[in-house]
Design a protein around this motif. Structure first.
Motif, PDB file in Angstrom:
ATOM      1  N   ILE A  10      35.840  70.693  60.623  1.00  0.00           N
ATOM      2  CA  ILE A  10      35.837  72.112  60.977  1.00  0.00           C
ATOM      3  C   ILE A  10      37.217  72.724  60.737  1.00  0.00           C
ATOM      4  O   ILE A  10      37.347  73.815  60.178  1.00  0.00           O
ATOM      5  N   HIS A  11      38.252  71.985  61.111  1.00  0.00           N
ATOM      6  CA  HIS A  11      39.617  72.474  60.904  1.00  0.00           C
ATOM      7  C   HIS A  11      39.905  72.644  59.407  1.00  0.00           C
ATOM      8  O   HIS A  11      40.487  73.636  58.972  1.00  0.00           O
ATOM      9  N   ARG A  12      39.467  71.669  58.624  1.00  0.00           N
ATOM     10  CA  ARG A  12      39.663  71.717  57.165  1.00  0.00           C
ATOM     11  C   ARG A  12      38.926  72.916  56.552  1.00  0.00           C
ATOM     12  O   ARG A  12      39.482  73.620  55.701  1.00  0.00           O
ATOM     13  N   LEU A  13      37.703  73.145  56.973  1.00  0.00           N
ATOM     14  CA  LEU A  13      36.930  74.286  56.462  1.00  0.00           C
ATOM     15  C   LEU A  13      37.630  75.601  56.805  1.00  0.00           C
ATOM     16  O   LEU A  13      37.698  76.518  55.986  1.00  0.00           O
ATOM     17  N   TRP A  14      38.179  75.649  58.008  1.00  0.00           N
ATOM     18  CA  TRP A  14      38.884  76.846  58.444  1.00  0.00           C
ATOM     19  C   TRP A  14      40.123  77.093  57.572  1.00  0.00           C
ATOM     20  O   TRP A  14      40.390  78.224  57.159  1.00  0.00           O
ATOM     21  N   GLN A  15      40.864  76.017  57.239  1.00  0.00           N
ATOM     22  CA  GLN A  15      42.043  76.152  56.375  1.00  0.00           C
ATOM     23  C   GLN A  15      41.649  76.665  54.990  1.00  0.00           C
ATOM     24  O   GLN A  15      42.332  77.505  54.400  1.00  0.00           O
ATOM     25  N   GLU A  22      39.652  88.090  51.911  1.00  0.00           N
ATOM     26  CA  GLU A  22      38.783  88.703  52.924  1.00  0.00           C
ATOM     27  C   GLU A  22      37.610  89.409  52.232  1.00  0.00           C
ATOM     28  O   GLU A  22      37.809  90.126  51.268  1.00  0.00           O
ATOM     29  N   GLY A  23      36.406  89.154  52.721  1.00  0.00           N
ATOM     30  CA  GLY A  23      35.236  89.843  52.171  1.00  0.00           C
ATOM     31  C   GLY A  23      34.623  89.185  50.944  1.00  0.00           C
ATOM     32  O   GLY A  23      33.596  89.646  50.459  1.00  0.00           O
ATOM     33  N   SER A  24      35.248  88.089  50.438  1.00  0.00           N
ATOM     34  CA  SER A  24      34.662  87.429  49.260  1.00  0.00           C
ATOM     35  C   SER A  24      33.468  86.576  49.672  1.00  0.00           C
ATOM     36  O   SER A  24      33.375  86.118  50.815  1.00  0.00           O
ATOM     37  N   PHE A  25      32.569  86.351  48.735  1.00  0.00           N
ATOM     38  CA  PHE A  25      31.378  85.563  49.059  1.00  0.00           C
ATOM     39  C   PHE A  25      31.751  84.121  49.377  1.00  0.00           C
ATOM     40  O   PHE A  25      31.173  83.512  50.289  1.00  0.00           O
ATOM     41  N   ASP A  26      32.713  83.558  48.643  1.00  0.00           N
ATOM     42  CA  ASP A  26      33.135  82.173  48.907  1.00  0.00           C
ATOM     43  C   ASP A  26      33.620  82.010  50.349  1.00  0.00           C
ATOM     44  O   ASP A  26      33.331  81.012  51.007  1.00  0.00           O
ATOM     45  N   ARG A  27      34.357  83.004  50.814  1.00  0.00           N
ATOM     46  CA  ARG A  27      34.859  82.946  52.193  1.00  0.00           C
ATOM     47  C   ARG A  27      33.704  83.018  53.198  1.00  0.00           C
ATOM     48  O   ARG A  27      33.679  82.286  54.176  1.00  0.00           O
ATOM     49  N   LEU A  28      32.751  83.893  52.908  1.00  0.00           N
ATOM     50  CA  LEU A  28      31.572  84.016  53.773  1.00  0.00           C
ATOM     51  C   LEU A  28      30.797  82.693  53.807  1.00  0.00           C
ATOM     52  O   LEU A  28      30.369  82.225  54.870  1.00  0.00           O
TER      53      LEU A  28
END
Ligand SMILES: [Zn+2]
Length: 81
Positions: A10-15, A22-28
């Motif tokens: 979870i920490h790795r995914l958050w990093q 912000e707002g990109s699909f990859d980030r979502l």
């Protein structure tokens, strides 16, 4: 995976999420994956408004359920319930 491995993932995914615009699909997509991973770690139910409630979405819960029927969060109950 055990609880420690889930927490590390979870920490790795958050990093990874933090590095994406912000707002990109990859980030979502990463955010949703992180939330799905977080729901695997049991979270303590809480009592409020005359019912036991999911700590994530506040849905009322029947005692003894292992997962929230609304958001899928894995639940941890106090021993005396
Ligand atoms: Zn829930």
């Amino acid at each position: 995976m055990n609880r420690m491995q889930w927490e590390a993932a979870i920490h790795r995914l958050w990093q990874m999420e933090e590095r994406l615009p912000e707002g990109s699909f990859d980030r979502l997509a990463l955010e949703q994956a992180r939330k799905a991973a977080q729901s695997k770690i049991p979270a303590k139910v809480r009592y409020g408004g005359g019912a036991w409630r999911c700590p994530e979405c506040n849905e009322s819960l029947r005692p003894g359920r292992n997962y929230c029927g609304n958001c899928g969060q894995k639940l941890e109950w106090p021993n005396e319930v």
